[in-house]
Structures are given as structure tokens and as C-alpha cells.
Motif scaffolding. Structure first.
Motif, mmCIF file in Angstrom:
data_model
loop_
_atom_site.group_PDB
_atom_site.id
_atom_site.type_symbol
_atom_site.label_atom_id
_atom_site.label_comp_id
_atom_site.label_asym_id
_atom_site.label_seq_id
_atom_site.Cartn_x
_atom_site.Cartn_y
_atom_site.Cartn_z
ATOM 1 N N ARG A 91 -5.528 11.897 2.011
ATOM 2 C CA ARG A 91 -6.580 10.899 1.880
ATOM 3 C C ARG A 91 -6.704 10.091 3.165
ATOM 4 O O ARG A 91 -5.794 9.364 3.529
ATOM 5 C CB ARG A 91 -6.259 9.983 0.705
ATOM 6 N N GLU B 177 -8.064 6.976 5.247
ATOM 7 C CA GLU B 177 -8.418 5.625 4.858
ATOM 8 C C GLU B 177 -8.824 4.812 6.068
ATOM 9 O O GLU B 177 -8.341 5.019 7.169
ATOM 10 C CB GLU B 177 -7.245 4.941 4.157
ATOM 11 N N ASN B 178 -9.706 3.875 5.831
ATOM 12 C CA ASN B 178 -10.117 2.900 6.819
ATOM 13 C C ASN B 178 -10.471 1.644 6.027
ATOM 14 O O ASN B 178 -11.568 1.545 5.491
ATOM 15 C CB ASN B 178 -11.301 3.404 7.629
ATOM 16 N N CYS B 179 -9.529 0.746 5.905
ATOM 17 C CA CYS B 179 -9.790 -0.441 5.095
ATOM 18 C C CYS B 179 -9.340 -1.701 5.826
ATOM 19 O O CYS B 179 -8.418 -1.673 6.626
ATOM 20 C CB CYS B 179 -9.107 -0.352 3.732
ATOM 21 N N THR B 180 -10.042 -2.785 5.547
ATOM 22 C CA THR B 180 -9.709 -4.089 6.095
ATOM 23 C C THR B 180 -9.663 -5.075 4.943
ATOM 24 O O THR B 180 -10.574 -5.129 4.127
ATOM 25 C CB THR B 180 -10.749 -4.548 7.134
ATOM 26 N N ILE B 181 -8.582 -5.836 4.877
ATOM 27 C CA ILE B 181 -8.367 -6.795 3.796
ATOM 28 C C ILE B 181 -8.237 -8.179 4.407
ATOM 29 O O ILE B 181 -7.463 -8.383 5.335
ATOM 30 C CB ILE B 181 -7.093 -6.443 3.003
ATOM 31 N N HIS C 32 0.849 -1.180 0.000
ATOM 32 C CA HIS C 32 0.000 0.000 0.000
ATOM 33 C C HIS C 32 0.891 1.237 0.000
ATOM 34 O O HIS C 32 1.637 1.457 0.947
ATOM 35 C CB HIS C 32 -0.894 0.012 1.242
ATOM 36 N N ARG D 45 -5.748 -4.613 8.764
ATOM 37 C CA ARG D 45 -6.559 -3.407 8.890
ATOM 38 C C ARG D 45 -5.650 -2.190 8.901
ATOM 39 O O ARG D 45 -4.674 -2.142 9.644
ATOM 40 C CB ARG D 45 -7.386 -3.453 10.161
ATOM 41 N N THR E 198 -5.849 2.073 9.156
ATOM 42 C CA THR E 198 -6.614 3.295 9.377
ATOM 43 C C THR E 198 -5.648 4.469 9.386
ATOM 44 O O THR E 198 -4.532 4.360 9.896
ATOM 45 C CB THR E 198 -7.389 3.255 10.714
ATOM 46 N N HIS F 266 1.056 5.057 0.447
ATOM 47 C CA HIS F 266 0.195 6.040 1.104
ATOM 48 C C HIS F 266 0.004 7.242 0.197
ATOM 49 O O HIS F 266 0.960 7.844 -0.265
ATOM 50 C CB HIS F 266 0.817 6.445 2.431
ATOM 51 N N LEU G 147 -14.650 -10.592 7.475
ATOM 52 C CA LEU G 147 -14.737 -9.186 7.854
ATOM 53 C C LEU G 147 -15.793 -8.959 8.925
ATOM 54 O O LEU G 147 -15.674 -8.050 9.739
ATOM 55 C CB LEU G 147 -15.014 -8.314 6.628
#
Length: 123
Positions: free
Chosen positions: A14, A16-20, A8, A96, A98, A10, A62
């Protein structure tokens, strides 16, 4: 053992709040299986967090984040580097990330592989 990598970069300005979900269960011979996981990179100290969780539910990983998932490690800043073995009953871990929009850094990478035999002894 095959290494897999998730990166990732950066992006500026921006949040971000993502979970993979990383599903390594196909490579597991038996459960619980052990994944070798390495974190690298740099994020904004104290504001951009990268965490690894054990997913409790393989069919909806998730949904398990929070109550049913268990936190393995959380890192932030230049000290993002971490490496360890994670035992998983489902073969699924969650990554995760954030962040806020204030400051940017180089980004992060997660590398993982499934260990075929028993995990090496702890040091």
C-alpha cells in the motif's frame, strides 16, 4: 504535561501519502509554544519518509505545507528515532508520511506534549 500518541502500522502493498495536523494550541499558555516530540519505529530506508513540519497557518494548517511551513526533521528506516523540542508560533505541527509499495516495516509512532514553561536548555 500530558503525552499524546499517534501510531501507524505499515500495511503491506500500500503506497501512502498522508499529512496529519496536530493542533496543540489549546494547551499553550502563550505563543510561540514549545512541543516535546518523539518519533519511534521503523520504515523502509530511503523510500518511506516521516517528517515533522511547523505549520504557519493555524486555521488551515495543511495549506501551509510547503512554502509557508518549515521542515523540522525528516527520518527514514531503522534510524527513525528522534526526540526534540519544537517551538511553534501557531501551536500546530504537521506529521507527513510518504511511502512506496515495495517493502513494509513495523510502522511508526509520534508522541507529543506541550511544555508549560520555557524549554529546557539545549545539550
Amino acid at each position: 504535561m500530558t503525552d499524546h500518541k499517534l501510531r501507524h502500522a505499515h500495511l503491506p502493498l500500500r503506497s501512502e501519502n498522508c499529512t496529519i495536523a496536530i493542533d496543540a494550541s489549546a494547551g499553550c499558555k502563550k505563543f510561540p509554544c514549545t512541543l516535546r516530540v518523539t518519533l519511534a519505529g521503523s520504515t523502509e530506508e530511503g523510500f518511506d519518509l516521516l517528517s515533522i513540519w511547523r505549520a504557519a497557518n493555524r486555521s488551515a494548517p495543511l495549506a501551509s505545507l510547503g512554502d509557508a511551513a518549515s521542515l523540522v526533521v525528516e527520518r527514514s528506516g531503522a534510524g527513525l528515532a528522534w526526540s526534540g523540542n519544537i517551538s511553534s508560533a501557531t501551536g500546530v505541527i504537521l506529521v507527513r508520511f510518504t511511502s512506496d509499495a515495495a517493502t513494509t516495516a513495523a510502522g511508526w509512532a509520534v508522541t507529543w506534549s506541550v511544555l508549560r514553561g520555557p524549554p529546557p536548555p539545549a545539550r
